[in-house]
Structure formats: structure tokens, C-alpha cells
Write an enzyme that holds these catalytic residues in place. Structure first.
Site, PDB file in Angstrom:
ATOM      1  N   GLU A   1       0.879  -1.149   0.016  1.00  0.00           N
ATOM      2  CA  GLU A   1       0.163   0.232  -0.074  1.00  0.00           C
ATOM      3  C   GLU A   1       0.957   1.098  -0.139  1.00  0.00           C
ATOM      4  OE1 GLU A   1      -3.199   2.501   2.765  1.00  0.00           O
ATOM      5  OE2 GLU A   1      -2.734   0.294   2.918  1.00  0.00           O
TER       6      GLU A   1
ATOM      7  N   LYS B   1      -8.143 -14.995  16.242  1.00  0.00           N
ATOM      8  CA  LYS B   1      -8.237 -14.640  14.969  1.00  0.00           C
ATOM      9  C   LYS B   1      -9.685 -14.233  14.782  1.00  0.00           C
ATOM     10  CE  LYS B   1      -4.433 -17.477  13.111  1.00  0.00           C
ATOM     11  NZ  LYS B   1      -4.175 -18.323  14.463  1.00  0.00           N
TER      12      LYS B   1
ATOM     13  N   ASP C   1       2.227 -14.326  12.712  1.00  0.00           N
ATOM     14  CA  ASP C   1       0.893 -14.750  12.315  1.00  0.00           C
ATOM     15  C   ASP C   1       0.216 -13.560  11.642  1.00  0.00           C
ATOM     16  OD1 ASP C   1      -1.412 -15.832  11.463  1.00  0.00           O
ATOM     17  OD2 ASP C   1      -1.408 -17.460  12.964  1.00  0.00           O
TER      18      ASP C   1
ATOM     19  N   HIS D   1      -2.574  10.326  -1.399  1.00  0.00           N
ATOM     20  CA  HIS D   1      -2.632   9.010  -1.895  1.00  0.00           C
ATOM     21  C   HIS D   1      -2.625   8.875  -3.474  1.00  0.00           C
ATOM     22  CE1 HIS D   1      -3.956   5.916   0.830  1.00  0.00           C
ATOM     23  NE2 HIS D   1      -3.949   6.684   1.824  1.00  0.00           N
TER      24      HIS D   1
END
Length: 576
Positions: free
Chosen positions: A256, A388, A464, A562
Site C-alpha cells: 500500500e 483470529k 501470524d 494517495h
């Protein structure tokens, strides 16, 4: 002539070595002929320069006008001009051309290379199976890419008849793809064969996915099964982040645009304001099995037994046998009818600790079967952990490392570096991060983009990435202090789940990023210190990211930045 005839006869009798010799002699003769004019003009140029300088020096000494020249001097001037033009053409033109016409690093080196690459792509994309309607059988021309060379390594293809037979067996289904490593004993060879078989089965080329340059032995039984290559993610550096009196260069793996630049600006604002400070509130990984009884009363009996302080020491001894680092800290229970959820909380040293706590939980469950033989273990994980998944229990009770990080940003820094004001930031934070998140029914999402920074650091350091879900739980607070002149900003993150040993942390690239932060591996002097420090660095980077993004929003710079850093102009369509 006789010597030439004998030389020609010898060349016919032994063509290979003589051909090379003759070619070398011809090249040497040609080079010597080309070097002769160069030497002549080179000597002529400096001889003429010396002659003219000596003549002009004599005229100056005798007060003779310089514009009065003799025939020898005129001839010397012509020789100077001629030799200069020759030397310029020989040495200068090619050098100037190399500067002006230097090829761009974003394109192929030559047209011949481009044609070879295109042929290579077409060969590599050759179909081994009939193309159905669902398969895209068109092979596009090789594109000119600027971010990555797709053909900087040779295409992966089986090279022996034995490998070809194995590929055919995998395609036919007689040899399972997952068994290649155990049967061949060569991890990279197994990956290459699996990759080739996959291309034949799907009819799709994997030419852009690299295979070479990776240690496949390091991922066996730990990181990934049935590999066919690896994905490249660029790593950027934000910082230095001044945290608790120390500077850290924070590695961030992301695709990104603008993310690293924005976090870096936040680090600059924090550094200019004296740095940030962080506090570790909790450190404990959780696992919550679900067990079932015939009645709710029996479930309540076990709940009371586990929550009795008199029984904790016995349970801790049983739990701690699983590892020399695992230490049980507490057990929290919740009942749903005749089902009981047991949330074990323990410290795990420098490991993230999911496997460690699971082994300890299994030991306790086996021990409880003696006094509660009617207990039916439904699952080692009953989602009361919670791993998660966004969950209120993690937001309230915490999981992994609970960290709070704060900084006071001076008003001048807010205006000059962040291009906004303290009042605008405080108002935006209240309406966006607090009120707006409440309107959305957010669970732990009272922030601008904490998950952006958490995920980027997790990918770079071998964590993770799926645990970004609960690790990104964060509430960002902003308040005007010092009579409204300065800004107090803080981030509170109750469930940062990180480790510096195990899993992806042992891979070469991720290990290098951990080493950059000074938290590589286990801390032998104080077990768990490295993982706790990593958690505080994550929180500090989130603080910097929150500060910068909120400032961009307050100043109305988000879209502009951006469009500059997160969009490629060559990919954007032409607009009127």
C-alpha cells in the site's frame, strides 16, 4: 604463396582449432590497424599544442602581436583543429551518446532480449492439457514491467526423465502432490515438480512466481506445506521511532503506497517532540476448551473447582509441565447451559505461545478426567480464547500483550510538520475514532487505521498475519494539554500477539527484520523480554501512524497524498 597454401591445407585438416586462431589473428590485425590512426592523431594533437604554446610564449616575451602568424603557425592551427575533431569523434561522441541515450532501468536492455523473453514466455506458457471454455488460453505479449523483472531467472522445468515421469504421475493422480518431499528428499526439487504439474493441470503459467533463492528446508513442518514458490513483498523503513529513550527503525512489509511515508512522518513528529513512552500492562496467551456435562449442575461444579484459589497451585503444576517457559496465570470460566468454557491464561516466554498453551491445557484436561470422569471434551478450542476473531473478551480481558503508548506533540510540530492544529485533531478524533466507531458498532476499532501498521510489521517480522484481527484492537485518544498549546495522544492495545521465536520468525528475511529491531530470537537473560519489547514497538508505530493519518484527514490532504504515492500514473486512464 607456398606458406599460405600450407596454412590453408592445415586449416582444412583441423578446422576447429585453426578457425579460432585465424579469427583471433584477424581481430588482432584489425585492432592494430584501428589503433594506428589514433596514436598518430593523439601524438599530433599534443605536439601541435606544445608548438603553438611555445610560439605564443616567444611572441609575448618579444612583444610581438599574437594575430601575426606565420605559415608554420597556420599549418599548426589546422593540424590542431583536425586532430581535435578526430579525437572528439573517437572518444567524445560515444561517451555523450551513452549519457543521453542511456537505457532506462525500467525497460529491457535490448530489443533482442525483449524478443527472447517473449519467446521464453510463450514456451513456458505452452499448454499441456486441452483448454476448456473456463480456461484462459490466450497468451499475452510480455509486458514491460517497472516494479519487477519477471524473467531474471531461468524458467522452472524438469530436467531429467525421472522428474518427467514423476510429473506425469502427479498429473495422473497416482502420486499425491503432498508426498513429494518425503519421497524425493529434496525440498526444492519437490517444489519444482509440483509447480510443473500444476501448470499442466491448470493450463496457467506461473512464470511471475519465483522459485529460486529460497530455503525450502526452513519451512518444512513449520511454515508451509506443498510449496510452489514464494511471494515477494517490498519492505520499507519508518523511523527512527524514539520510544522510551531508544531509537528504532521499524520495518514494514506492505504493497500500500503512502503507508510507510505516513508512518515515517508520524515518527518524525514524535521524535521532534521528545519521543513516546509505552507501558506493558499484561502478558498472557489464552486457550479456551469447551467441555460438556450431562447437567448444568455438574458444569457448575467444575467451574467452582477451577476458580477455587486452593486448587490453583495443583493445576499450575500440571499445566507448567508442558514447557519450561509456560506458566499458568489464571483460569476464567463461563457457562452456557451444561457446557463449560475454560479460558486458560499463561505466559509463554518469547514465543507467541499458541502451541505452548494448548499443550498445557491438554495436560490439565487429562488431569481433570480423574475427578470428573463424566466430562466430555468437545474441543481444545471453544472460541472463548478468542483467536483470529474480533471478540469482546479480548477487548476487555486482553490477550497476548496489553500495551499503552503515549506522547505529547508540541504545537509547533503539529503546525509545521503535520500541517494542522491541535484543536482540529482533537475534534476529528472525537467525531471519527470515538463517535463514528460507536455509530458503526465497532468492536475494538476505535482508531483510524491501526491494522495497517500492525499487519505491515507482522509480515516483516514473521508474525501470524491472521492475528492482526485481535492485535489491531485499539482505542486512540487525543487531548489538548498545556493550556491547549500541545497535543496528548495515546493508543491502548489490549491484545497484541507477537513472538520472536518459532513460526515465521526463523525465516531469513523475517529474522533480519527482527535483528534490525534488536529483538531477534529468545532473550536468555530475561525470557519474554524480546517479545514484550516487540509489542511496545508495534504500539509505538501505531501511535505514529494514527498521528499522521489523522493529521492528513484534518488538513484535507488524504486524497492528494494517495493520488501521489498510492496510484501509478501509467495505470490511470487518460481523462479529459
Amino acid at each position: 604463396m607456398e606458406a599460405l597454401r600450407q596454412s590453408w591445407t592445415k586449416s582444412v585438416q583441423s578446422p576447429k582449432p585453426t578457425t579460432k586462431k585465424v579469427s583471433f589473428e584477424e581481430d588482432s590485425t584489425k585492432a592494430s590497424y584501428e589503433a594506428l590512426p589514433n596514436a598518430v592523431f593523439f601524438a599530433l594533437f599534443f605536439s601541435v599544442v606544445y608548438f603553438l604554446l611555445s610560439r605564443w610564449r616567444e611572441k609575448i616575451r618579444t612583444s610581438t602581436p599574437l594575430h601575426l602568424v606565420t605559415s608554420s603557425e597556420i599549418l599548426a592551427l589546422f593540424a590542431l583543429i583536425a586532430s581535435f575533431i578526430y579525437l572528439l569523434g573517437f572518444f567524445g561522441i560515444d561517451f555523450v551518446k551513452s549519457l543521453i541515450l542511456r537505457p532506462s532501468t525500467d525497460v529491457w536492455n535490448s530489443e533482442d532480449d525483449e524478443e527472447e523473453n517473449e519467446v521464453l514466455l510463450r514456451k513456458e506458457d505452452a499448454r499441456k492439457v486441452p483448454c476448456g471454455q473456463a480456461l484462459d488460453c490466450l497468451v499475452p505479449a510480455a509486458p514491460v514491467v517497472s516494479c519487477q523483472k519477471m524473467f531474471d531467472e531461468k524458467p522452472v522445468r524438469v530436467t531429467t526423465e525421472e522428474d518427467e515421469e514423476i510429473v506425469k504421475a502427479v498429473v495422473a493422480g497416482t502420486t499425491p502432490s503432498y508426498s513429494l518431499e518425503s519421497k524425493l528428499g529434496d525440498r526444492k526439487r519437490a517444489a519444482a515438480i509440483r509447480r510443473d504439474a500444476l501448470e499442466r493441470l491448470t493450463g496457467k503459467s506461473l512464470s511471475g512466481l519465483p522459485l529460486d533463492g529460497f530455503d525450502y528446508e526452513s519451512i518444512l513442518g513449520q511454515c508451509c506445506e506443498m510449496p510452489i514458490g514464494y511471494v515477494q513483498i517490498p519492505v520499507g523503513i519508518a523511523g527512527p521511532l524514539l520510544l522510551n529513550g531508544r531509537e528504532y527503525s521499524v520495518p514494514m512489509a506492505t504493497t500500500e503506497g503512502c503507508l510507510v511515508a505516513s508512518t515515517n512522518r508520524g515518527c518524525k513528529a514524535i521524535h521532534l517532540s521528545g519521543g513516546a513512552s509505552s507501558v506493558l500492562l499484561k502478558d498472557g496467551m489464552t486457550r479456551a476448551p469447551v467441555v460438556r456435562f450431562s447437567t448444568a449442575k455438574r458444569a457448575a461444579d467444575l467451574k467452582l473447582y477451577l476458580e477455587d484459589p486452593l486448587n490453583f497451585e495443583t493445576l499450575a503444576v500440571v499445566f507448567n509441565r508442558s514447557s519450561r517457559f509456560a506458566r499458568l496465570q489464571g483460569i476464567k470460566c463461563a457457562i452456557a447451559g451444561k457446557n463449560l468454557y475454560l479460558r486458560f491464561n499463561c505466559s509463554t516466554g518469547d514465543a507467541m505461545g499458541m502451541n505452548m498453551v494448548s499443550k498445557g491445557v491438554q495436560n490439565v484436561l487429562d488431569f481433570l478426567q480423574t475427578d470428573f470422569p463424566d466430562m466430555d471434551v468437545i474441543g481444545i478450542s471453544g472460541n472463548f480464547c478468542s483467536d483470529k476473531k474480533p471478540a469482546a473478551v479480548n477487548w476487555i480481558e486482553g490477550r497476548g500483550k496489553s500495551v499503552v503508548c503515549e506522547a505529547i506533540i508540541m504545537g509547533d510540530v503539529v503546525r509545521k510538520v503535520l500541517k494542522t492544529s491541535v484543536e482540529s485533531l482533537v475534534e476529528l478524533n472525537m467525531l471519527k475514532n470515538l463517535t463514528g466507531s460507536a455509530m458503526a458498532g465497532a468492536l475494538g476499532g476505535f482508531n483510524a487505521h491501526a491494522s495497517n501498521i500492525v499487519t505491515a510489521i507482522y509480515l516483516a517480522t514473521g508474525q501470524d498475519p491472521a492475528q492482526n484481527v485481535e492485535s489491531s484492537h485499539c482505542i486512540t485518544m487525543m487531548e489538548a494539554v498545556n493550556d491547549g498549546k500541545d497535543l496528548h495522544i495515546s493508543v491502548t492495545m489490549p491484545s497484541v500477539e507477537v513472538g520472536t521465536v518459532g513460526g515465521g520468525t526463523q525465516l531469513a528475511s523475517q529474522s533480519a527484520c527482527l535483528n534490525l529491531l534488536g529483538v531477534k530470537g529468545a532473550n536468555r537473560e530475561s525470557p519474554g523480554a524480546n517479545s514484550r519489547l516487540l509489542a511496545t514497538i508495534v504500539a509505538g508505530a501505531v501511535l505514529a501512524g494514527e498521528l499522521s493519518l489523522m493529521s492528513a484527514l484534518a488538513a484535507g490532504q488524504l486524497v492528494k497524498s494517495h493520488m501521489k504515492y498510492n496510484r501509478s500514473s501509467k495505470d490511470a486512464p487518460n481523462t479529459a
